[in-house]
Write a protein that holds these residues in place. Structure first.
Motif, PDB file in Angstrom:
ATOM      1  N   CYS A  43       1.215  -0.902   0.569  1.00  0.00           N
ATOM      2  CA  CYS A  43      -0.143   0.266   0.379  1.00  0.00           C
ATOM      3  C   CYS A  43       0.582   1.413   0.105  1.00  0.00           C
ATOM      4  O   CYS A  43       0.072   2.051   0.143  1.00  0.00           O
ATOM      5  CB  CYS A  43      -1.247   0.058   0.994  1.00  0.00           C
ATOM      6  N   HIS A  89      -6.109  14.172  -0.132  1.00  0.00           N
ATOM      7  CA  HIS A  89      -5.472  13.245   0.000  1.00  0.00           C
ATOM      8  C   HIS A  89      -5.658  12.767  -0.578  1.00  0.00           C
ATOM      9  O   HIS A  89      -6.632  12.071  -1.000  1.00  0.00           O
ATOM     10  CB  HIS A  89      -4.833  12.883   1.907  1.00  0.00           C
ATOM     11  N   SER A 138      -5.291   8.751  -1.881  1.00  0.00           N
ATOM     12  CA  SER A 138      -5.853   7.516  -1.007  1.00  0.00           C
ATOM     13  C   SER A 138      -4.311   6.539  -0.888  1.00  0.00           C
ATOM     14  O   SER A 138      -4.049   6.191  -2.397  1.00  0.00           O
ATOM     15  CB  SER A 138      -6.804   6.927  -1.452  1.00  0.00           C
ATOM     16  N   CYS A 142      -3.561   3.875  -0.701  1.00  0.00           N
ATOM     17  CA  CYS A 142      -3.785   2.021  -1.377  1.00  0.00           C
ATOM     18  C   CYS A 142      -4.575   2.445  -2.837  1.00  0.00           C
ATOM     19  O   CYS A 142      -4.634   1.815  -3.308  1.00  0.00           O
ATOM     20  CB  CYS A 142      -5.092   1.771  -0.385  1.00  0.00           C
ATOM     21  N   ASN A 143      -4.944   3.446  -3.022  1.00  0.00           N
ATOM     22  CA  ASN A 143      -5.583   3.465  -4.324  1.00  0.00           C
ATOM     23  C   ASN A 143      -5.558   4.455  -4.861  1.00  0.00           C
ATOM     24  O   ASN A 143      -6.062   5.977  -4.182  1.00  0.00           O
ATOM     25  CB  ASN A 143      -7.192   3.463  -4.248  1.00  0.00           C
ATOM     26  N   HIS A 194      -8.278   7.125  -6.175  1.00  0.00           N
ATOM     27  CA  HIS A 194      -9.160   8.509  -5.042  1.00  0.00           C
ATOM     28  C   HIS A 194      -8.423   9.827  -4.449  1.00  0.00           C
ATOM     29  O   HIS A 194      -6.937   9.427  -4.456  1.00  0.00           O
ATOM     30  CB  HIS A 194     -10.335   7.458  -4.005  1.00  0.00           C
ATOM     31  N   LEU A 236      -9.814  12.208  -2.106  1.00  0.00           N
ATOM     32  CA  LEU A 236     -10.424  12.776  -1.110  1.00  0.00           C
ATOM     33  C   LEU A 236     -11.021  14.238  -0.397  1.00  0.00           C
ATOM     34  O   LEU A 236      -8.957  15.073  -0.653  1.00  0.00           O
ATOM     35  CB  LEU A 236     -10.219  11.850   0.757  1.00  0.00           C
ATOM     36  N   CYS A 255     -15.406  12.091  -2.657  1.00  0.00           N
ATOM     37  CA  CYS A 255     -14.092  11.269  -3.775  1.00  0.00           C
ATOM     38  C   CYS A 255     -13.967  11.601  -5.046  1.00  0.00           C
ATOM     39  O   CYS A 255     -14.985  11.329  -5.648  1.00  0.00           O
ATOM     40  CB  CYS A 255     -14.391   9.839  -2.861  1.00  0.00           C
ATOM     41  N   ASP A 267     -12.647   9.973  -8.144  1.00  0.00           N
ATOM     42  CA  ASP A 267     -12.407   9.180  -8.276  1.00  0.00           C
ATOM     43  C   ASP A 267     -12.201   8.500 -10.080  1.00  0.00           C
ATOM     44  O   ASP A 267     -12.844   9.200 -11.079  1.00  0.00           O
ATOM     45  CB  ASP A 267     -13.676   8.020  -7.777  1.00  0.00           C
TER      46      ASP A 267
END
Length: 242
Positions: free
Chosen positions: A133, A212, A214, A216-217, A220, A222, A231, A233
């Motif tokens: 991550c 921020h 993400s 881990c992904n 995305h 935020l 979010c 995306d």
């Protein structure tokens, strides 16, 4: 003696009063006090009064600043107040998903598509990175240490004051997001080196206080505002409410 009917305590009290009166009479305190009062009264009668200084008619008035006098300075224009957006200048962002379309874009733009494609490409994690991550910290620190501030790396990404910022964790491309006080989010591909690398979106109505990517992904983004948490995306090209 006329005091036989009194108790022993009363007779002793009267005796003490009589002895104290004789003692103060022997000191002649009453005469001294009367003499001092006479002296004080004579001084008050013969005392001289101080004459008040005459007021000079032509005495210059004390200087006061124009600010205290509430007078506008002559020949100096008043400071202009910073322009505030009109009430209807920025349309209210509706609830629910908001498409990732820049505010100045009327129709599909290849530059916006290129920005979102770059964001999607650099967000694809390798198998080993997906388990951790996080990217390789040493390589990431090395890429940050090589960054320098130059004229071509300065860009006005949003219109108003920047309140928050986020940097994509990519090791190959520098993608920066900035949020301002009017709910705008600017995305800037610093690595592309052109004016077309920056675009502004409006997913919020109020100040974007925190953003921020993400870990881990990274596809995305935020963003937190006073009114909503969204979010961004890039795979769906929307800013959705969380």
């Amino acid at each position: 003696d006329g005091h036989s009917h009194l108790s022993a305590y009363e007779r002793k009290r009267l005796k003490n009063i009589t002895e104290n009166a004789k003692f103060f009479a022997a000191l002649k305190l009453h005469k001294s006090a009367a003499r001092l009062n006479q002296i004080a009264n004579k001084k008050q009668l013969h005392g001289t009064k101080r004459s008040k200084p005459k007021k000079v008619e032509d005495e210059a008035a004390p200087r006061r600043s124009m600010r205290l006098l509430r007078v506008e300075p002559l020949g100096i224009p008043a400071a202009e107040m910073p322009a505030q957006p009109a009430l209807g200048e920025y349309p209210q962002v509706p609830a629910g998903p908001v498409p990732m379309v820049p505010e100045d874009q009327v129709e599909d733009s290849k530059w916006t598509e290129a920005l979102l494609s770059t964001w999607m490409r650099i967000s694809e994690l390798k198998a080993d990175d997906a388990d951790r991550c996080t990217p390789d910290i040493e390589r990431y620190q090395e890429s940050l240490s090589s960054m320098v501030l130059s004229e071509e790396n300065v860009r006005k990404v949003v219109k108003s004051r920047v309140c928050s910022m986020a940097i994509h964790p990519s090791e190959s491309t520098i993608l920066v997001a900035a949020g301002d006080k009017w709910g705008h989010i600017g995305l800037w591909n610093v690595s592309c080196g052109s004016e077309e690398g920056a675009h502004t979106f409006i997913p919020h109505n109020l100040e974007v206080s925190c953003m921020h990517f993400s870990p881990c992904n990274p596809a995305h983004l935020l963003s937190l505002s006073t009114d909503t948490l969204r979010c961004g995306d890039v795979t769906r090209a929307v800013f959705d409410e969380v």
